[in-house]
Motif scaffolding. Structure first.
Motif, PDB file in Angstrom:
ATOM      1  N   ASP A   1      57.301  71.322 -80.764  1.00 22.63           N
ATOM      2  CA  ASP A   1      58.150  72.412 -81.241  1.00 22.63           C
ATOM      3  C   ASP A   1      59.612  71.993 -81.095  1.00 22.63           C
ATOM      4  N   SER A   2      60.503  72.854 -81.561  1.00 24.97           N
ATOM      5  CA  SER A   2      61.942  72.586 -81.434  1.00 24.97           C
ATOM      6  C   SER A   2      62.395  72.857 -80.004  1.00 24.97           C
ATOM      7  N   LEU A   3      63.366  72.071 -79.574  1.00 24.68           N
ATOM      8  CA  LEU A   3      63.925  72.220 -78.229  1.00 24.68           C
ATOM      9  C   LEU A   3      65.397  72.572 -78.341  1.00 24.68           C
ATOM     10  N   LEU A   4      65.801  73.638 -77.649  1.00 21.34           N
ATOM     11  CA  LEU A   4      67.198  74.073 -77.630  1.00 21.34           C
ATOM     12  C   LEU A   4      67.786  73.873 -76.235  1.00 21.34           C
ATOM     13  N   ILE A   5      68.921  73.225 -76.169  1.00 26.04           N
ATOM     14  CA  ILE A   5      69.686  73.097 -74.924  1.00 26.04           C
ATOM     15  C   ILE A   5      71.077  73.668 -75.180  1.00 26.04           C
TER      16      ILE A   5
ATOM     17  N   PHE B   1      69.069  63.427 -76.919  1.00 21.33           N
ATOM     18  CA  PHE B   1      68.103  62.842 -77.860  1.00 21.33           C
ATOM     19  C   PHE B   1      67.583  61.512 -77.340  1.00 21.33           C
ATOM     20  N   ASP B   2      68.483  60.638 -76.902  1.00 22.29           N
ATOM     21  CA  ASP B   2      68.071  59.322 -76.399  1.00 22.29           C
ATOM     22  C   ASP B   2      67.200  59.454 -75.151  1.00 22.29           C
ATOM     23  N   GLY B   3      67.566  60.400 -74.274  1.00 27.88           N
ATOM     24  CA  GLY B   3      66.783  60.597 -73.054  1.00 27.88           C
ATOM     25  C   GLY B   3      65.370  61.070 -73.347  1.00 27.88           C
ATOM     26  N   LEU B   4      65.234  61.978 -74.315  1.00 28.64           N
ATOM     27  CA  LEU B   4      63.906  62.464 -74.696  1.00 28.64           C
ATOM     28  C   LEU B   4      63.074  61.361 -75.329  1.00 28.64           C
ATOM     29  N   LYS B   5      63.716  60.562 -76.180  1.00 26.47           N
ATOM     30  CA  LYS B   5      62.985  59.476 -76.844  1.00 26.47           C
ATOM     31  C   LYS B   5      62.557  58.423 -75.833  1.00 26.47           C
ATOM     32  N   GLU B   6      63.451  58.095 -74.907  1.00 27.32           N
ATOM     33  CA  GLU B   6      63.140  57.082 -73.897  1.00 27.32           C
ATOM     34  C   GLU B   6      61.934  57.487 -73.043  1.00 27.32           C
ATOM     35  N   ARG B   7      61.780  58.774 -72.794  1.00 23.62           N
ATOM     36  CA  ARG B   7      60.681  59.238 -71.933  1.00 23.62           C
ATOM     37  C   ARG B   7      59.460  59.704 -72.725  1.00 23.62           C
ATOM     38  N   GLY B   8      59.480  59.456 -74.032  1.00 20.94           N
ATOM     39  CA  GLY B   8      58.283  59.697 -74.830  1.00 20.94           C
ATOM     40  C   GLY B   8      58.089  61.109 -75.325  1.00 20.94           C
ATOM     41  N   PHE B   9      59.113  61.961 -75.273  1.00 24.86           N
ATOM     42  CA  PHE B   9      58.957  63.330 -75.759  1.00 24.86           C
ATOM     43  C   PHE B   9      59.306  63.460 -77.242  1.00 24.86           C
ATOM     44  N   ILE B  10      59.832  62.381 -77.822  1.00 25.72           N
ATOM     45  CA  ILE B  10      60.103  62.322 -79.253  1.00 25.72           C
ATOM     46  C   ILE B  10      59.464  61.046 -79.769  1.00 25.72           C
ATOM     47  N   ALA B  11      58.993  61.071 -80.997  1.00 27.50           N
ATOM     48  CA  ALA B  11      58.366  59.888 -81.586  1.00 27.50           C
ATOM     49  C   ALA B  11      59.356  58.731 -81.647  1.00 27.50           C
ATOM     50  N   ASP B  12      58.842  57.522 -81.459  1.00 33.30           N
ATOM     51  CA  ASP B  12      59.699  56.332 -81.449  1.00 33.30           C
ATOM     52  C   ASP B  12      60.428  56.131 -82.772  1.00 33.30           C
TER      53      ASP B  12
ATOM     54  N   LEU C   1      69.914  71.366 -80.969  1.00 37.39           N
ATOM     55  CA  LEU C   1      68.556  71.746 -81.361  1.00 37.39           C
ATOM     56  C   LEU C   1      67.861  70.491 -81.868  1.00 37.39           C
ATOM     57  N   ILE C   2      66.743  70.133 -81.260  1.00 36.50           N
ATOM     58  CA  ILE C   2      66.028  68.900 -81.609  1.00 36.50           C
ATOM     59  C   ILE C   2      64.619  69.267 -82.057  1.00 36.50           C
ATOM     60  N   LYS C   3      64.236  68.798 -83.229  1.00 34.85           N
ATOM     61  CA  LYS C   3      62.925  69.102 -83.796  1.00 34.85           C
ATOM     62  C   LYS C   3      61.829  68.213 -83.196  1.00 34.85           C
ATOM     63  N   ASP C   4      60.614  68.713 -83.270  1.00 32.05           N
ATOM     64  CA  ASP C   4      59.402  67.938 -82.983  1.00 32.05           C
ATOM     65  C   ASP C   4      59.416  67.294 -81.594  1.00 32.05           C
ATOM     66  N   VAL C   5      59.731  68.094 -80.596  1.00 31.62           N
ATOM     67  CA  VAL C   5      59.678  67.643 -79.206  1.00 31.62           C
ATOM     68  C   VAL C   5      58.339  68.097 -78.619  1.00 31.62           C
ATOM     69  N   VAL C   6      57.622  67.194 -77.971  1.00 37.31           N
ATOM     70  CA  VAL C   6      56.311  67.548 -77.406  1.00 37.31           C
ATOM     71  C   VAL C   6      56.481  68.095 -75.994  1.00 37.31           C
ATOM     72  N   SER C   7      55.567  68.958 -75.598  1.00 36.37           N
ATOM     73  CA  SER C   7      55.636  69.556 -74.264  1.00 36.37           C
ATOM     74  C   SER C   7      55.034  68.649 -73.197  1.00 36.37           C
ATOM     75  N   MET C   8      54.272  67.633 -73.637  1.00 32.49           N
ATOM     76  CA  MET C   8      53.633  66.711 -72.697  1.00 32.49           C
ATOM     77  C   MET C   8      53.747  65.292 -73.240  1.00 32.49           C
ATOM     78  N   GLN C   9      54.172  64.381 -72.403  1.00 31.55           N
ATOM     79  CA  GLN C   9      54.236  62.986 -72.819  1.00 31.55           C
ATOM     80  C   GLN C   9      52.840  62.478 -73.183  1.00 31.55           C
ATOM     81  N   PRO C  10      52.727  61.576 -74.161  1.00 27.89           N
ATOM     82  CA  PRO C  10      51.437  60.938 -74.406  1.00 27.89           C
ATOM     83  C   PRO C  10      51.134  59.946 -73.276  1.00 27.89           C
ATOM     84  N   GLU C  11      49.872  59.616 -73.129  1.00 22.89           N
ATOM     85  CA  GLU C  11      49.501  58.595 -72.147  1.00 22.89           C
ATOM     86  C   GLU C  11      50.180  57.285 -72.529  1.00 22.89           C
ATOM     87  N   ARG C  12      50.751  56.632 -71.535  1.00 28.21           N
ATOM     88  CA  ARG C  12      51.503  55.403 -71.823  1.00 28.21           C
ATOM     89  C   ARG C  12      51.002  54.244 -70.980  1.00 28.21           C
TER      90      ARG C  12
END
Length: 495
Positions: free
Chosen positions: A3-7, A31-42, A62-73
Motif C-alpha cells: 500500500d502507499s506509505l505517508l510520512i 525512499f532509499d532507506g525503504l528500498k535498501e531494507r526491501g520494503f520497495i521493489a528493487d 507519499l510512496i507507492k507500493d510499500v510492503v508491510s513485511m520484508q520478503p525473505e532474503r
C-alpha cells in the motif's frame, strides 16, 4: 500487504530558501532507506513512486507500493581468504574462528567462493522478513540526519535537534498507523491545517487521502509545485488585467511559494513621488525586504503598483493590502533618503576614501586596485585604437578611475547588488560623460556592450583573476568565493 506509505513531519515555519532542498533530501532519504531494507521493489523508480510535499510547516512524502513485511532474503557475508585462514599446522586462524563465531555457524559449514582476488570463505543464510514497524522509525531518523542543515535547533527541555521545532509525526501505511517514535514524537494519523483558515486537527484516514484532505479541510496546498503554479497563474492574471509585467526575479517565486500554504495575490500601491528614485533601488527593496513583485509597464518603466502574495484569503482584503502598503512606505523612504544623501557628494570625492578599504590583505586596498584597473584599461584602449571598435582613451581612464567609487555610498552599503548601477546614476548627476557613466554600470556585467565598458570590464576581471591566482587562492571543487570562473567566462564572452 502492499500500500502507499505517508510520512509527515509537522514543524514550525521552515527556512523558505532551504525548503525545496530539505524536502528533496528528506523524500530521497526515506525512499532509499525503504528500498535498501526491501520494503520497495528493487526496480522501483523514484519519480514514479514518490510524491513530494513541502509547505512552510511540513515536510511530507507519499510512496507507492510499500510492503508491510520484508520478503525473505538471503544474507551473505564475506569472510577471510582461504589461503590465509589456516596456520602452518592446518588449524583455523583467529580470523576464521571469529568469523564463524560471529555467524553462529561451524567452520565446516562455511561455503567457499572465488573472485578476482582469489578464494574466500562466505556465509549465506535465509533471513525471514521483518515488519515495516520494526524499521520505519530508523529509516526516518536516518533520513533526517542526512538533511542539508547548517544549524540545528533544540526546543523545550529535550536534547532533540532539528532545523525547526517539530510538533507532529505521521507514519501511515494505507489506513494503518505504523507505530514508532521519531524525534521523541509518537506516530499518529492527525495533522494540522492552515494556521488561520483551518477548522482544527485533520484526521488522515488513508495515506492516499493526504493531499485531498489537507486542501479540503485544512486550506493547505501540500504540493510545492502546485502551489508555485497557483501563485504564477495569479501573478499573470493580474499583470494581464493591469497591462503590466512582473520584473523578472531569480528565486523570488520559489521563495514566496515556500512562505505560504494557501496563496492569494493582491495588488498594492505606493506614492508615485517615490518614482523619482532610480527604479532599481525601489525594485530591489520591494523584492528583497518585502518579497513583493514590482510591476513594470510595457516599456520596462516601474509603476507605483506591486503584487503581494498573501497566505490569507478573505472577503475584504483591504486590511491586508493597507498593512502591506504601510510596511513598504518606510522602506521606500529609506531608499530615497540614501539616494538623496549620496548625491550630496560627488563620485570623485569617494575615490580617495577607497584607500582605507582593504580589497585583500595581500593585494592592497580598493584604491590600489582602481589604479591597476585604470592602467590596464588604458593599455587595452590604446591597443584597440587600430580597429573599428576603438574606445576613447580619456573616457576609459575616467571610467576606470570612478568605477569602484560607489562602493562607499549609502545605497550600495545597504544593497551591494546595486554596485555599478548606482555609480551610473551618480555619475550622470555629477555631469560625467554618458559613456563614462555607462561604462561604470557595464563593467560589472557578464558582457559589457560599449567600447569603454569593455575596456574597464576586461581590466577589472583580469586584475581579479591574476591577483587572486597570484596569491594562491585557486578555486577547488564547487568553492569559488571570488567568482573566478564567472570572471573567466565573462572575459571569454566579451572577447
Amino acid at each position: 500487504m502492499q500500500d502507499s506509505l505517508l510520512i509527515e513531519l509537522l514543524t514550525e515555519e521552515l527556512p523558505p530558501k532551504s525548503l525545496l532542498k530539505l524536502s528533496q533530501a528528506f523524500c530521497r532519504g526515506i525512499f532509499d532507506g525503504l528500498k535498501e531494507r526491501g520494503f520497495i521493489a528493487d526496480d522501483a523508480d523514484y519519480s514514479g513512486s514518490v510524491t513530494e510535499f513541502a509547505t512552510p510547516r511540513r515536510l511530507a512524502v507519499l510512496i507507492k507500493d510499500v510492503v508491510s513485511m520484508q520478503p525473505e532474503r538471503t544474507v551473505e557475508r564475506k569472510g577471510p581468504a582461504v589461503n590465509t585462514a589456516f596456520d602452518k599446522d592446518g588449524k583455523p586462524t583467529p580470523a576464521l574462528s571469529g568469523f564463524a563465531k560471529s555467524c553462529n555457524i561451524e567452520i565446516e559449514k562455511l561455503e567457499k567462493q572465488s573472485d578476482k582476488k582469489g578464494e574466500y570463505f562466505v556465509f549465506r543464510a535465509k533471513q525471514p522478513g521483518e515488519a515495516l514497524a520494526q524499521h520505519l522509525s530508523d529509516i526516518v531518523q536516518a533520513a533526517i540526519k542526512k538533511l542539508p542543515v547548517a544549524k540545528l535547533m533544540r526546543w523545550g527541555e529535550s536534547e532533540v535537534q532539528f532545523v525547526r521545532p517539530v510538533h507532529g509525526l505521521i507514519m501511515l501505511h494505507g489506513a494503518n498507523i505504523v507505530p514508532g517514535e521519531v524525534l521523541r514524537l509518537q506516530s499518529r494519523n492527525t495533522t494540522s491545517g492552515h494556521r488561520f483558515l483551518s477548522g482544527g486537527d485533520i484526521v488522515i484516514a488513508k495515506a492516499d487521502d493526504y493531499k485531498r484532505e489537507l486542501e479540503a479541510q485544512g486550506k493547505v496546498i501540500a504540493s510545492f509545485d502546485e502551489r508555485r503554479t497557483k501563485v504564477d497563474e495569479q501573478l499573470k492574471a493580474y499583470t494581464q488585467a493591469l497591462n503590466a509585467r512582473v520584473n523578472p526575479t531569480e528565486g523570488l517565486l520559489d521563495e514566496v511559494t515556500a512562505l505560504v500554504e494557501w496563496p492569494v495575490v493582491y495588488v498594492g500601491e505606493f506614492d508615485a513621488e517615490y518614482l523619482a528614485v532610480p527604479q532599481e533601488c525601489l525594485i530591489l527593496t520591494m523584492q528583497k525586504n518585502q518579497k513583493y513583485f514590482p510591476l513594470l509597464d510595457t516599456s520596462g518603466k516601474l509603476l507605483n503598483k506591486f503584487l503581494i502574495v498573501s497566505n490569507m484569503q478573505v472577503d475584504d482584503p483591504k486590511h491586508i493590502i493597507g498593512g502591506n502598503q504601510r510596511v513598504v512606505r518606510p522602506r521606500l523612504a529609506d531608499a530615497r533618503f540614501f539616494y538623496n544623501q549620496d548625491r550630496r557628494q560627488t563620485l570623485e570625492s569617494c575615490v580617495a576614501k577607497l584607500g582605507s578599504v582593504v580589497y585583500h590583505n595581500k593585494l592592497g586596498t580598493q584604491l590600489q586596485r582602481v589604479e591597476r584597473i585604470q592602467k590596464l584599461a588604458v593599455a587595452l584602449a590604446e591597443r584597440l585604437k587600430e580597429i573599428k571598435f576603438a574606445a576613447d582613451v580619456k573616457q576609459v581612464e575616467r571610467a576606470a578611475y570612478l568605477c569602484k567609487a560607489d562602493l562607499l555610498t549609502d545605497m550600495v552599503g545597504e544593497f551591494p547588488e546595486l554596485q555599478g548601477i548606482m555609480g551610473y546614476y551618480y555619475a550622470l548627476h555629477d555631469g560625467e560623460d554618458t559613456q563614462v557613466a555607462e561604462a561604470i554600470r557595464e563593467h560589472y556585467e557578464r558582457v559589457p556592450s560599449g567600447p569603454v565598458g569593455i575596456c574597464v570590464g576586461l581590466a577589472d576581471k583580469l586584475d581579479t583573476l591574476v591577483g587572486i591566482y597570484g596569491i594562491g587562492l585557486i578555486p577547488t571543487g564547487d568553492k569559488d568565493p571570488f567568482g573566478l570562473r564567472r570572471a573567466a567566462l565573462s572575459i571569454l564572452r566579451t572577447l
